[in-house]
Design an enzyme around this catalytic site. Structure first.
Site, PDB file in Angstrom:
ATOM      1  CD  GLU A 133      -2.987   1.079   2.259  1.00 38.30           C
ATOM      2  OE1 GLU A 133      -3.935   1.881   2.201  1.00 38.30           O
ATOM      3  OE2 GLU A 133      -2.813   0.306   3.223  1.00 38.30           O
ATOM      4  CG  HIS A 198      -3.992   6.534   0.389  1.00 38.48           C
ATOM      5  ND1 HIS A 198      -4.145   7.193   1.587  1.00 38.48           N
ATOM      6  CD2 HIS A 198      -4.075   5.205   0.673  1.00 38.48           C
ATOM      7  CE1 HIS A 198      -4.309   6.308   2.559  1.00 38.48           C
ATOM      8  NE2 HIS A 198      -4.283   5.096   2.030  1.00 38.48           N
ATOM      9  CG  HIS A 219      -8.757   2.052   1.973  1.00 42.97           C
ATOM     10  ND1 HIS A 219      -8.653   3.163   1.153  1.00 42.97           N
ATOM     11  CD2 HIS A 219      -7.558   1.939   2.601  1.00 42.97           C
ATOM     12  CE1 HIS A 219      -7.445   3.679   1.263  1.00 42.97           C
ATOM     13  NE2 HIS A 219      -6.770   2.959   2.141  1.00 42.97           N
ATOM     14  CG  ASP A 281      -7.189  -0.569   6.217  1.00 42.66           C
ATOM     15  OD1 ASP A 281      -6.002  -0.935   6.191  1.00 42.66           O
ATOM     16  OD2 ASP A 281      -7.542   0.599   5.981  1.00 42.66           O
TER      17      ASP A 281
END
Length: 408
Positions: A133, A198, A219, A281
């Site tokens: 990530e 992100h 997510h 997560d």
């Protein structure tokens, strides 16, 4: 893997097609060898009475950072093993250990620890490959990730990482960054899942990224652009793109906090169970008492506070991580998002199995697949977890052990 034959009977078996009431599952050599109605006769088998509980495929967590007081970025093999042991208690039979943004040296070190831990892991959730990530993220959408380490994709760097380890199953990045489309195409050529995360991308940028290999939204909603204005004009963001691109998969932190029930219902209504994977997560504080904790490396990570069922920044200005467990995700989808049991289970079994490319061996109770199973009651309280035919967690034994400790 166990070579013993096991018969689990008197259970409600959740298959891909229906729930078989009062059914029997037979296991041999770590595989499912029989799924049938009633209390079937099975010679020379160890018998387990499910006592009317549900028998489901083992939960698969595609995105997880830690638990039980440990984080995969701690810099040691033991943390990997302890996290895997923590999450089997909540029904997770397989997972993708996940990194945070960091220096290249830390990333390579974590990959080495994964390789070592994967050989030693016999009592915890199986490892299905690493999820990287970052560090190729938008600083405007850093969330709780450290913006100091965020940068554009560098071909020399990411090719070195991918050459260094073949354990990388997926990699999340912001697709609007310089070089991100080339990065996505390169990942696709290697069979590594490219995911958007992100990101401040608008719809058109996400669509181009999808065409370049980015097939998953990490997510969903969290650290992700929505509708925005630029020079007075409105633009659809990454969230809208996730909805509009039918073939794009999404993963959601279904703890009822990162996404409240109305948004969980919306994701389910539009994307459906076949395109939505449930993820924890989870960070190190998962399975631990509320209070202060550390996100990331135990030595230099970010201090956070766990309260209200979630990790927050110390100033309470934003969430800083999840403390959800797999059973909580299923429970939330059923009770708060009104999702039928079978589809809630699909979201944490067959859907992630398909996304990760392991559906030929995992994700459903079908003859010939791995005997990864979890038993739970109507409130999704886990009573037993089985991985490749081995009982790795039994709540009855745990209760007896705790009772003995209290007595002593």
């Amino acid at each position: 893997m166990s070579d013993k034959k096991i018969k689990i009977y008197n259970g409600n078996i959740i298959t891909p097609y229906r729930i078989i009431k009062n059914g029997t599952v037979v296991i041999a050599n770590g595989l499912i060898t029989g799924v049938m109605e009633g209390n079937a006769e099975v010679a020379d088998a160890i018998e387990i009475d499910a006592k009317g509980k549900y028998i489901a495929p083992g939960f698969i967590d595609m995105h997880i950072h830690g638990g039980g007081g440990y984080d995969f970025m701690d810099g040691n093999v033991n943390s990997f093993l302890k996290i895997a042991e923590t999450h089997v208690k909540y029904g997770t039979t397989a997972m993708c250990p996940t990194t945070l943004t960091s220096e290249l040296s830390n990333l390579l070190e974590t990959l080495e620890h994964y390789e070592q831990a994967n050989k030693l892991n016999t009592t915890g959730s199986q490892f299905l490959g690493m999820h990287l990530e970052g560090p190729y993220f938008s600083k405007n959408q850093s969330g709780a990730q450290d913006p100091r380490f965020m940068r554009d994709p560098d071909p020399i760097e990411y090719k070195k990482v991918l050459y260094h380890s073949h354990a990388i199953r997926r990699w999340s990045a912001a697709p609007e960054l310089k070089g991100a489309l080339e990065f996505g195409r390169y990942l696709k050529s290697l069979g590594v899942i490219a995911a958007i995360a992100h990101t401040d991308a608008i719809y058109e940028e996400v669509l181009e990224a999808f065409e370049s290999g980015y097939t998953l939204a990490t997510h969903f909603y969290s650290a992700m652009s929505g509708v925005s204005r630029r020079n007075a004009f409105r633009y659809a963001g990454a969230i809208e793109a996730g909805y509009l691109i039918d073939e794009m998969d999404v993963e959601i932190i279904a703890d009822g906090i990162h996404l409240p029930p109305p948004l969980l219902k919306l994701v389910y209504k539009i994307k459906g169970a076949s395109r939505t994977a449930l993820i924890t997560d989870a960070m190190r504080a998962t399975g631990m008492p509320p209070g202060k904790s550390i996100l990331g490396n135990i030595h230099d990570g970010l201090e956070v506070i766990v309260e209200d069922g979630v990790a927050k920044l110390m100033d309470r200005s934003a969430f800083a991580g999840s403390v959800a467990t797999a059973d909580r995700l299923v429970r939330t989808m059923i009770k708060d998002a009104d999702v039928p049991m079978m589809e809630a289970i699909q979201m944490i079994t067959s859907t992630p199995a398909r996304i990760l490319g392991v559906s030929n061996t995992k994700g459903s109770i079908v003859e010939g697949k791995d005997a990864d199973l979890v038993l739970f009651d109507s409130d999704i309280n886990i009573s037993m977890t089985i991985i490749q035919g081995v009982v790795v967690y039994n709540a009855d034994n745990e209760l007896q052990k705790n009772s003995l400790e209290i007595t002593v």
